[in-house]
Design a protein around this motif. Structure first.
Motif, PDB file in Angstrom:
ATOM      1  N   UNK A  26       0.814  -1.155   0.144  1.00 48.65           N
ATOM      2  CA  UNK A  26       0.389  -0.066  -0.140  1.00 48.65           C
ATOM      3  C   UNK A  26       0.767   1.220   0.206  1.00 48.65           C
ATOM      4  N   UNK A  27       2.013   1.402  -0.986  1.00 45.26           N
ATOM      5  CA  UNK A  27       2.554   2.629  -0.663  1.00 45.26           C
ATOM      6  C   UNK A  27       2.350   4.130  -1.442  1.00 45.26           C
ATOM      7  N   UNK A  53      -3.282   9.732  -4.680  1.00 44.59           N
ATOM      8  CA  UNK A  53      -1.790  10.694  -3.868  1.00 44.59           C
ATOM      9  C   UNK A  53      -1.449  11.507  -4.139  1.00 44.59           C
ATOM     10  N   UNK A  54      -1.521  12.248  -2.963  1.00 45.90           N
ATOM     11  CA  UNK A  54       0.586  13.170  -3.737  1.00 45.90           C
ATOM     12  C   UNK A  54       1.278  12.471  -3.511  1.00 45.90           C
ATOM     13  N   UNK A  55       2.838  11.968  -3.870  1.00 49.19           N
ATOM     14  CA  UNK A  55       3.193  11.278  -3.624  1.00 49.19           C
ATOM     15  C   UNK A  55       5.118  11.982  -4.633  1.00 49.19           C
ATOM     16  N   UNK A  56       6.051  11.691  -4.241  1.00 51.93           N
ATOM     17  CA  UNK A  56       7.312  12.332  -4.898  1.00 51.93           C
ATOM     18  C   UNK A  56       7.744  10.368  -5.221  1.00 51.93           C
ATOM     19  N   UNK A  94       0.396  12.061   1.897  1.00 50.17           N
ATOM     20  CA  UNK A  94      -1.123  11.598   1.465  1.00 50.17           C
ATOM     21  C   UNK A  94      -1.859   9.925   2.684  1.00 50.17           C
ATOM     22  N   UNK A  95      -0.468  10.157   3.864  1.00 49.16           N
ATOM     23  CA  UNK A  95      -0.883   8.915   4.557  1.00 49.16           C
ATOM     24  C   UNK A  95      -1.489   9.279   6.089  1.00 49.16           C
ATOM     25  N   UNK A 154      -3.130  15.645   3.140  1.00 48.11           N
ATOM     26  CA  UNK A 154      -3.113  16.311   1.952  1.00 48.11           C
ATOM     27  C   UNK A 154      -3.587  17.354   2.133  1.00 48.11           C
ATOM     28  N   UNK A 155      -4.315  18.356   3.347  1.00 46.39           N
ATOM     29  CA  UNK A 155      -4.329  19.792   3.372  1.00 46.39           C
ATOM     30  C   UNK A 155      -3.398  20.140   4.333  1.00 46.39           C
ATOM     31  N   UNK A 156      -2.190  19.551   4.174  1.00 45.75           N
ATOM     32  CA  UNK A 156      -1.336  20.856   4.087  1.00 45.75           C
ATOM     33  C   UNK A 156      -0.863  22.039   3.923  1.00 45.75           C
TER      34      UNK A 156
END
Length: 615
Positions: free
Chosen positions: A397-398, A403-406, A446-447, A516-518
């Motif tokens: 579940x990476x 999701x916002x990822x890099x 987003x976790x 995700x709201x940061x």
């Protein structure tokens, strides 16, 4: 009501047939009794009387069957739909054929052979059967087109099943009729004694087999025409099960239909002694063939059952339910992968087992497949690495869709995930397709929760405690926001002073938010903080520069040439910054040569304007 009428009609037909047969048998018994009475011997018939009685019973029974089919005097009991004139015509023709062939081969021929000579008896039988053959072929050939047209008209108004059979029969009926009488002619010359009994048995078996087989195929078609309907609850939990069952059942019934057709052909060939079905079934080849067919059917049923169970379980997990809601992108990707893998395994194993059942050695096929798979594995290492890494990233579940990822130096929102790659949309709108083999680290923002990490630098002259008070005041105002306030999970944490340097004093704060709201909280808090610092007069420092005028050995420095700014007019809140020269805003002059602006795009624009249809 229609069933009752059908039952009553069938009873009437069977009753009429029984009465006719009883009359024939009574007549035969009366004739036999009369022959016995007139015979000088005690309780025995002479050969001629016995021969005639046997011929009489055989011919009259066949006539009874013909009368039952055409029912000249009782049209409502007629088995074949036709007019009275046609029924009389074909009934009379068949009766003449049966009488001539029956009495000719069973009475005239044997009497001539007994009275004169066997050769003359065989010649008489041959001439009678040749005359019957010529007469029958002439009548069939003369009526071939008329019967074809009537059958075509009947096929146009019949159901699909019967219509297709009637159309086929209309084109080949005369060939079948001529072939039938040709066989009768040949058999009557090869075995005159048993010719008619053989033809009667073969004809009865053929008609019975065709009738029963057609009825079974008609029932199968009736079942095929009606789709299977599952319950609403089962359809909701297993959305594709109904379509799958409606695909399996018709296919299975079609296979059964073809098996029935093959059995019909074998039984017809057996009836005409072209193929000995009982001997073939008792032989090793027949038993092996039936065993192979049964094994193939069992293997296919097990494969379909296994696929149905696995696919139904996966579809149940993929379907939306009140308890679980919509499945995540991770679940959809993994379950789709498992479903495809299960399908490939089931199909491959089924093919291998079927080939082995047929008698093909699958050992070389398996070995060859292993070599080919090894070669493909070496040649597609990146692809294999993509798939394996993708499976484990999704199992752990990476990341999921949205999701916002890099990953691999790309920061953005996950738009699409496959088992091989991930598609990421960056802030500038670019779509980046990143194969999983390039992913070393996944940074998922987003976790569970997120933090706004803020570091704010104030001038050395400002009080840190006052600045912290205003930081808290800005946070308190942020908490009153109807949109951003509910997204903040905890009170703001002031970590303290993280740096004191030539730029100023840096204070760090942390605000815990929902995933995700940061970034939204960061933008809102920065706006409020600037407002509070401006109201309190707290300086966010500019870069500082130390100016050195120089001094001599005695410590004297040259005088600084300082100009004091003269008092100037009050410009309100629109005073210009130091070093800035204000200029009036002028509209840009129109350029006559648009090629300098558009460059190569000018030609495309002119073509589009000249041909609007192309644009």
């Amino acid at each position: 009501a229609s069933m009752k009428v059908l039952t009553r009609r069938a009873g009437a037909i069977v009753g009429a047939l029984a009465i006719d047969v009883a009359v024939v048998l009574l007549a035969a018994m009366a004739g036999g009794a009369a022959a016995l009475w007139s015979t000088p011997g005690r309780g025995t018939l002479d050969g001629l009387a016995s021969l005639f009685l046997q011929a009489f019973v055989a011919v009259e029974i066949v006539k009874v069957l013909i009368r039952t089919v055409f029912a000249v005097r009782h049209p409502h009991l007629r088995l074949l739909p036709m007019s009275d004139e046609l029924a009389k015509y074909w009934n009379a023709w068949l009766v003449r054929i049966v009488a001539a062939a029956g009495y000719g081969t069973l009475v005239v021929g044997p009497v001539m052979a007994a009275a004169l000579s066997p050769a003359l008896g065989r010649l008489t039988t041959m001439l009678i059967m040749l005359a019957v053959y010529i007469y029958a072929v002439r009548v069939i050939w003369h009526n071939r087109q008329a019967v074809r047209e009537r059958l075509d008209r009947r096929a146009a108004g019949a159901a699909t099943f019967m219509g297709s059979r009637l159309r086929l029969l209309s084109r080949i009926w005369h060939v079948l009729g001529i072939l039938y009488f040709t066989i009768l002619l040949v058999v009557s010359q090869v075995d005159p004694t048993d010719a008619l009994p053989f033809m009667a048995r073969a004809t009865a078996q053929t008609l019975l087999v065709i009738g029963v087989g057609s009825l079974l195929i008609l029932l199968l078609n009736a079942v095929l025409a009606k789709p299977i309907r599952l319950s609403d609850d089962l359809r909701r939990r297993l959305p594709l099960l109904e379509a799958r069952v409606n695909a399996y059942v018709p296919a299975a019934l079609k296979v059964v239909g073809w098996i029935i057709r093959i059995i019909i052909v074998l039984l017809i060939l057996d009836a005409w002694q072209a193929f000995d079905l009982s001997r073939w079934l008792a032989s090793d080849a027949g038993a092996a063939a039936i065993k192979v067919v049964l094994n193939i059917v069992i293997v296919l049923m097990i494969a379909m059952l296994a696929w149905t169970v696995i696919a139904s379980i996966i579809e149940h997990r993929l379907s939306q339910s009140e308890e679980r809601g919509m499945p995540s992108a991770r679940e959809r990707t993994l379950l789709a992968l498992f479903r495809n893998a299960a399908l490939i395994v089931i199909v491959t194993m089924t093919l291998m087992v079927l080939l082995s059942q047929i008698g093909i050695d699958v050992g070389p096929l398996i070995a060859g497949a292993g070599v080919v798979g090894l070669a493909i594995g070496f040649g597609a290492q990146k692809l294999v690495q993509d798939i394996i890494t993708g499976v484990f990233i999704q199992l752990e579940n990476g990341m999921n869709e949205n999701d916002v990822v890099q990953v691999a130096g790309v920061f953005g929102t996950v738009e699409k995930m496959t088992i091989r790659s991930v598609g990421i949309r960056t802030l500038d709108g670019g779509y980046h397709l990143v194969p999983f083999s390039s992913v070393d680290v996944v940074a998922n923002h987003m976790r569970d929760f997120s933090y706004h990490l803020g570091e704010y630098t104030i001038a050395h002259r400002e009080s840190v405690d006052d600045a912290i008070e205003h930081l808290r005041a800005a946070f308190a105002e942020l908490m009153t926001d109807s949109v951003l306030g509910p997204e903040i999970l905890e009170d703001m944490t002031v970590a303290g002073v993280t740096a004191v340097n030539d730029k100023g004093v840096t204070i760090r704060i942390l605000i815990k938010t929902t995933p995700g709201m940061q970034w939204a909280v960061q933008r809102g808090y920065n706006r409020l903080l600037k407002k509070h610092f401006d109201a309190a007069g707290i300086e966010l420092p500019y870069p500082h520069t130390v100016v050195y005028f120089g001094q001599d050995k005695r410590g004297y420095a040259p005088a600084a040439n300082v100009h004091v700014q003269a008092e100037r007019a009050d410009e309100g809140d629109s005073a210009r910054a130091a070093g800035h020269t204000r200029r009036r805003l002028k509209p840009e002059a129109s350029n006559e040569d648009s090629a300098e602006v558009l460059g190569n795009e000018l030609e495309a624009r002119e073509e589009a304007e000249a041909d609007p249809a192309r644009s």
